[in-house]
Enzyme design. Structure first.
Site, short mmCIF file in Angstrom:
data_model
loop_
_atom_site.label_atom_id
_atom_site.label_comp_id
_atom_site.label_asym_id
_atom_site.label_seq_id
_atom_site.Cartn_x
_atom_site.Cartn_y
_atom_site.Cartn_z
N LEU A 62 0.86 -1.18 0.00
CA LEU A 62 0.00 0.00 0.00
C LEU A 62 0.90 1.23 0.00
O LEU A 62 1.95 1.23 0.65
CB LEU A 62 -0.90 0.04 1.25
CG LEU A 62 -1.95 -1.07 1.40
CD1 LEU A 62 -2.66 -0.93 2.74
CD2 LEU A 62 -2.97 -1.01 0.26
N ASP A 63 0.49 2.27 -0.71
CA ASP A 63 1.25 3.52 -0.69
C ASP A 63 1.38 4.03 0.75
O ASP A 63 0.50 3.81 1.58
CB ASP A 63 0.56 4.59 -1.54
CG ASP A 63 0.57 4.27 -3.03
OD1 ASP A 63 1.35 3.38 -3.43
OD2 ASP A 63 -0.19 4.90 -3.77
N ARG A 64 2.45 4.74 1.01
CA ARG A 64 2.72 5.24 2.36
C ARG A 64 1.55 6.05 2.95
O ARG A 64 1.21 5.87 4.12
CB ARG A 64 4.01 6.07 2.36
CG ARG A 64 4.42 6.50 3.76
CD ARG A 64 5.85 6.97 3.84
NE ARG A 64 6.26 7.08 5.24
CZ ARG A 64 7.51 7.22 5.64
NH1 ARG A 64 8.49 7.26 4.76
NH2 ARG A 64 7.81 7.30 6.93
N VAL A 66 -1.57 5.74 2.55
CA VAL A 66 -2.82 4.96 2.55
C VAL A 66 -2.89 4.08 3.79
O VAL A 66 -1.89 3.54 4.25
CB VAL A 66 -2.90 4.09 1.27
CG1 VAL A 66 -4.16 3.24 1.25
CG2 VAL A 66 -2.83 4.98 0.03
#
Length: 228
Positions: A62-64, A66
Site C-alpha cells: 500500500l502507498d505510504r 494509505v
C-alpha cells in the site's frame, strides 16, 4: 510505533494481516524509516518467543499515505501461493476513498494506461496504450455524501502503482489530501483519504474463504463515515 495486538486483523500459522496506519512504509526505502514488515517481524518474534527472528514475506503493498488491510505471509509456501493469487487476480480488493467532488456518474468502470516516473514517484495516465504503459482498470460506486464530502467505494481489477489515486483524479475527483494528484492541499499528517477496506481470497493452504475487514482510522475525519 510498534505493532500490537489491536493492529492485527487476521492471523493463523500461514498469514497475518495488519490494519496499516497512514504514513507507515511497507518495505524499506531511502527515508531509512523502520518499515512495516520489520515491525511485524518483531511482533511475531516477541509473541512466539523466536529469538532468531521470524520469517515474513511481503505479499502486496500500500502507498505510504494509505491506511487499511495489508497482508503478509508467515511461511514460504503461503508467500508463493498468495503471490500467485494476486498475480492471477484471485484476490478481491475493496477501497474507500473520500473526495470533495461528486463523480459525474455514480458508478462506472475506468480504464487507463499508466506510466510511472520513478525519479519523481508520480504516475501519468493515458486514455489509450502508449509505449511502456501498463493497463489499469477499476470499478467504482458512490456510497454516500457526508457534509461536503463524497465516499466512493473502489474495486481495482489491476494492481498498479498509485492506480486508484490517479484514476479517480482523471475523472475530476482527486482524493482528499492527495495534492500529488490534484487535491488543492496536502495533509499535515502525511495521509490521504484512501483506505484499504477489505480483502477477500481463498486461503492458500486451508482452501477456505477469507474475508478481512479493516476499521477506518480514528483521526478526527474518517469517523464520520464508519457507520455507512
Amino acid at each position: 510505533m510498534p505493532i500490537t495486538d489491536k493492529d492485527i486483523l487476521f492471523e493463523d500459522n500461514h498469514l497475518i494481516a495488519i490494519n496499516k496506519r497512514a504514513g507507515d512504509i511497507v518495505q524499506v526505502d531511502e527515508t531509512g524509516d523502520e518499515p512495516l514488515d520489520e515491525q511485524v517481524k518483531k511482533y511475531i518474534a516477541q509473541k512466539y518467543n523466536k529469538p532468531n527472528g521470524a520469517f515474513l514475506g511481503v505479499v502486496h503493498r500500500l502507498d505510504r499515505p494509505v491506511s487499511g488491510v495489508i497482508l503478509f505471509a508467515k511461511t514460504s509456501k503461503a508467500l508463493e501461493r498468495m503471490n500467485a493469487a494476486f498475480k492471477n487476480r484471485e484476490v478481491k480488493k475493496t477501497y474507500w476513498a473520500v473526495t470533495k467532488n461528486k463523480p459525474e456518474n455514480e458508478s462506472g468502470t475506468l480504464i487507463h494506461w499508466l506510466i510511472k516516473n520513478p525519479q519523481k514517484n508520480v504516475v501519468t495516465y493515458y486514455k489509450s496504450e502508449v509505449q511502456g504503459s501498463q493497463r489499469a482498470e477499476l470499478s467504482y460506486r458512490l456510497l454516500s455524501k457526508v457534509g461536503d464530502y463524497y465516499l466512493i467505494e473502489v474495486d481495482p481489477l489491476t494492481g498498479r502503482s498509485h492506480q486508484i489515486r490517479v484514476q479517480l483524479s482523471s475523472m475530476g475527483c482527486p482524493i482528499v489530501g492527495d495534492n500529488k494528484y490534484g487535491y488543492p492541499r496536502g495533509s499535515r499528517k502525511g495521509s490521504i483519504c484512501l483506505h484499504a477496506r477489505r480483502l477477500q481470497f481463498l486461503h492458500p493452504v486451508k482452501k477456505e474463504p477469507v474475508n478481512i475487514f479493516a476499521k477506518l482510522p480514528i483521526d478526527g475525519f474518517w469517523e464520520r463515515f464508519e457507520n455507512i
